[in-house]
Design a protein around this motif. Structure first.
Motif, mmCIF file in Angstrom:
data_model
loop_
_atom_site.group_PDB
_atom_site.id
_atom_site.type_symbol
_atom_site.label_atom_id
_atom_site.label_comp_id
_atom_site.label_asym_id
_atom_site.label_seq_id
_atom_site.Cartn_x
_atom_site.Cartn_y
_atom_site.Cartn_z
ATOM 1 N N ARG A 67 0.863 -1.185 0.000
ATOM 2 C CA ARG A 67 0.000 0.000 0.000
ATOM 3 C C ARG A 67 0.899 1.234 0.000
ATOM 4 O O ARG A 67 2.032 1.193 0.477
ATOM 5 C CB ARG A 67 -0.884 0.005 1.254
ATOM 6 C CG ARG A 67 -0.050 -0.059 2.516
ATOM 7 C CD ARG A 67 -0.868 -0.264 3.771
ATOM 8 N NE ARG A 67 -0.032 -0.145 4.957
ATOM 9 C CZ ARG A 67 -0.496 -0.151 6.190
ATOM 10 N NH1 ARG A 67 -1.779 -0.275 6.416
ATOM 11 N NH2 ARG A 67 0.325 -0.030 7.219
ATOM 12 N N ALA A 69 2.451 5.197 -1.562
ATOM 13 C CA ALA A 69 3.411 5.709 -2.550
ATOM 14 C C ALA A 69 2.937 5.475 -3.974
ATOM 15 O O ALA A 69 3.729 5.192 -4.865
ATOM 16 C CB ALA A 69 4.801 5.105 -2.339
ATOM 17 N N ASN B 189 8.063 9.171 -4.788
ATOM 18 C CA ASN B 189 7.169 9.299 -3.637
ATOM 19 C C ASN B 189 7.603 8.348 -2.537
ATOM 20 O O ASN B 189 8.059 7.233 -2.807
ATOM 21 C CB ASN B 189 5.724 8.968 -4.038
ATOM 22 C CG ASN B 189 5.110 10.050 -4.884
ATOM 23 O OD1 ASN B 189 4.603 11.043 -4.382
ATOM 24 N ND2 ASN B 189 5.185 9.872 -6.202
ATOM 25 N N PHE B 190 7.425 8.797 -1.313
ATOM 26 C CA PHE B 190 7.723 7.952 -0.155
ATOM 27 C C PHE B 190 6.591 8.122 0.845
ATOM 28 O O PHE B 190 6.151 9.243 1.116
ATOM 29 C CB PHE B 190 9.057 8.372 0.477
ATOM 30 C CG PHE B 190 9.411 7.559 1.683
ATOM 31 C CD1 PHE B 190 9.766 6.224 1.553
ATOM 32 C CD2 PHE B 190 9.364 8.117 2.953
ATOM 33 C CE1 PHE B 190 10.081 5.464 2.678
ATOM 34 C CE2 PHE B 190 9.679 7.366 4.076
ATOM 35 C CZ PHE B 190 10.047 6.033 3.932
ATOM 36 N N GLU B 191 6.097 7.007 1.360
ATOM 37 C CA GLU B 191 4.962 7.087 2.271
ATOM 38 C C GLU B 191 5.129 6.089 3.417
ATOM 39 O O GLU B 191 5.453 4.923 3.196
ATOM 40 C CB GLU B 191 3.654 6.801 1.520
ATOM 41 C CG GLU B 191 2.411 6.982 2.401
ATOM 42 C CD GLU B 191 1.103 6.987 1.604
ATOM 43 O OE1 GLU B 191 1.138 6.778 0.381
ATOM 44 O OE2 GLU B 191 0.049 7.189 2.227
ATOM 45 N N ALA B 232 6.785 2.626 1.888
ATOM 46 C CA ALA B 232 6.715 2.395 0.447
ATOM 47 C C ALA B 232 7.433 3.533 -0.259
ATOM 48 O O ALA B 232 7.253 4.700 0.081
ATOM 49 C CB ALA B 232 5.264 2.322 -0.014
ATOM 50 N N ALA B 233 8.265 3.179 -1.238
ATOM 51 C CA ALA B 233 8.987 4.184 -2.032
ATOM 52 C C ALA B 233 8.788 3.856 -3.504
ATOM 53 O O ALA B 233 8.867 2.685 -3.898
ATOM 54 C CB ALA B 233 10.473 4.172 -1.690
#
Lengths: 80, 387
Positions: A67, A69, B189-191, B232-233
């Motif tokens: 999940r 990004a 993006n990184f989250e 997550a990247a």
């Protein structure tokens, strides 16, 4: 040894000064606004079909462990 | 008895991506548009269909407001359902609204999402900011999201009054979009997402060896940890080809505190034809390792502190092939519509599970049943107008 240490210190000062001076130089955009015709074409949009992209993200997230990004701020959900 | 094995309740946040994606592009507000979509998923004994309606409107070139209405109508007789429960029908409705405020090179965004179904209520709010810099070659963005979920259990056609659980989710995301050349743009993006609370399904079961059972195994309820943190990247590159077409590649690495590691890769080719038509084709690859506490068949009852047999936490590989076509046209009777577009898209998804066995097949020795495989057809039909 006594010579090497001052030399290393001078090199460090020179490097720091170079870095500081280069930081003052304005950054020139290497792609001018009038050169962005290709990038502005709709086929280059990251999210050309927002409802469709969101739906497919939805389908994948429901069936995969990963999940987040996904490039849109809405990605990811931990609810089960 | 209903079963939440399709993890449908976690879907609502991704659906709102269509509202919030504007925040990834600072300095410019998105166009005024309306989209109406019909979606249908058919695979593994599950049919999910319904509409999605998105409307976005600017005010004074400073504020853009968007609203989305989305419905999933679920009819499920999946392998999880037929193994330990009965087929069911369910409906999930989601409403969301978001606003973007443009000030100079900055865009501030905020949103609220509400999702409701008979045994799951979810509410989320969101805030983000993005900033253009370096001659508009670079955009950086930050966002924070918080969700509160209430989980119930349905028994015999109604809610179990003794069962109510809650979970809380927080997400922190950063993004960078960069113009690289006149024909190449990229985004990274990184989250980080963290969950706390009741994270498993009140319906799902795990199976374990039980010599006293006629088929050699029995079931018990699954038990998950109360926390989960994931990282997550991703990187995406899009290139404009000399014959006016585009090629986009995307890669994501994912890892979490449950031991799930995943790689996702996707290529999309988009090709316009004769001014009005645009065709696209895509190939998506996904591979993940199982969670630390996943097993298809545990050696005995209460084998470990945490137990899972959710196939979404198993080891598997998924491939998805997609084809899409869109047609641009004008509506003479509606002069306020500057452009209209009709779209159709079809995706075929196939998933091969490495350690999730099909218990519908009988086997002399438990755990030697054939491996499960899922094929799904995904259809989308949608109409967009710009005004």
């Amino acid at each position: 040894m006594g010579f090497a240490q001052p030399l290393a210190r001078r090199l460090l000062v020179a490097l720091a000064a170079t870095a500081a001076l280069s930081a003052c130089a304005p950054l020139e955009p290497w792609v001018k606004p009038y050169e962005r015709e290709n990038l502005a074409d709709p086929i280059m949009a990251f999210d050309r079909y927002p409802v469709s992209t969101a739906y497919l993200d939805h389908v994948f997230e429901a069936r995969e462990g990963a999940r987040g990004a996904t490039g849109s701020a809405g990605g990811g959900c931990g609810c089960n | 008895m209903q079963l939440m094995n399709e993890r449908r309740a976690r879907l609502w946040l991704s659906a709102v991506g269509c509202l919030l994606s504007a925040s990834a592009v600072g300095g410019v507000l998105p166009e005024d548009r309306a989209d109406v979509l019909y979606h249908r998923y058919d695979g593994g004994g599950v049919v999910i269909d319904g509409p999605s309606l998105l409307v976005r409107k600017k005010f004074a070139d400073k504020v853009s407001v968007a609203a989305n209405y989305y419905v999933d109508m679920v009819s499920s007789a999946s392998i999880d359902v037929v193994s330990t429960a009965s087929p069911y029908k369910e409906e999930r409705t989601q409403y969301s609204v978001t606003a973007d405020y443009l000030r100079g090179k900055s865009t501030y965004s905020a949103g609220y999402i509400s999702s409701s179904e008979s045994d799951y209520e979810a509410k989320t709010w969101y805030a983000g900011v993005s900033q253009d810099m370096f001659g508009d070659l670079t955009t950086i963005s930050f966002s924070f999201k918080r969700g509160n979920n209430d989980i119930f259990r349905n028994i015999g056609g109604g809610k179990d009054p003794t069962f109510k659980r809650a979970s809380d989710q927080r997400s922190y995301a950063v993004g960078l979009t960069q113009v690289l050349t006149r024909s190449l743009i990229g985004t990274a993006n990184f989250e980080v997402i963290s969950d706390e609370g009741y994270l498993n399904s009140p319906y799902r079961s795990v199976r374990y060896f039980d010599p006293s059972s006629p088929n050699g195994y029995s079931y018990q309820g699954e038990v998950y940890p109360n926390t989960r943190t994931s990282n997550a990247a991703s990187v995406k590159l899009s290139y404009f080809l000399p014959w006016r077409a585009s090629l986009t590649g995307w890669y994501r690495f994912y890892t979490d505190s449950w031991g799930v590691n995943a790689h996702t890769g996707e290529f999309t080719y988009t090709h316009p034809m004769r001014d009005r038509w645009t065709f696209s084709g895509s190939l998506r690859y996904y591979r993940q390792d199982a969670a630390d506490f996943y097993a298809d068949l545990f050696p005995r009852r209460d084998y470990a502190n945490f137990l899972a047999r959710d196939k979404e936490l198993s080891t598997f590989t998924a491939l998805t092939f997609g084809l899409g076509a869109s047609y641009d046209f004008r509506i003479a009777r509606l002069p306020w519509v500057s452009k209209a577009q009709a779209n159709v898209r079809y995706d075929f998804m196939t998933i091969d599970y490495d350690d999730f066995h099909d218990v519908r097949a009988s086997a002399l020795v438990p755990g030697t049943e054939p491996l499960y495989k899922l094929d799904a057809n995904i259809y989308q039909l949608f109409l967009s107008i710009w005004f």
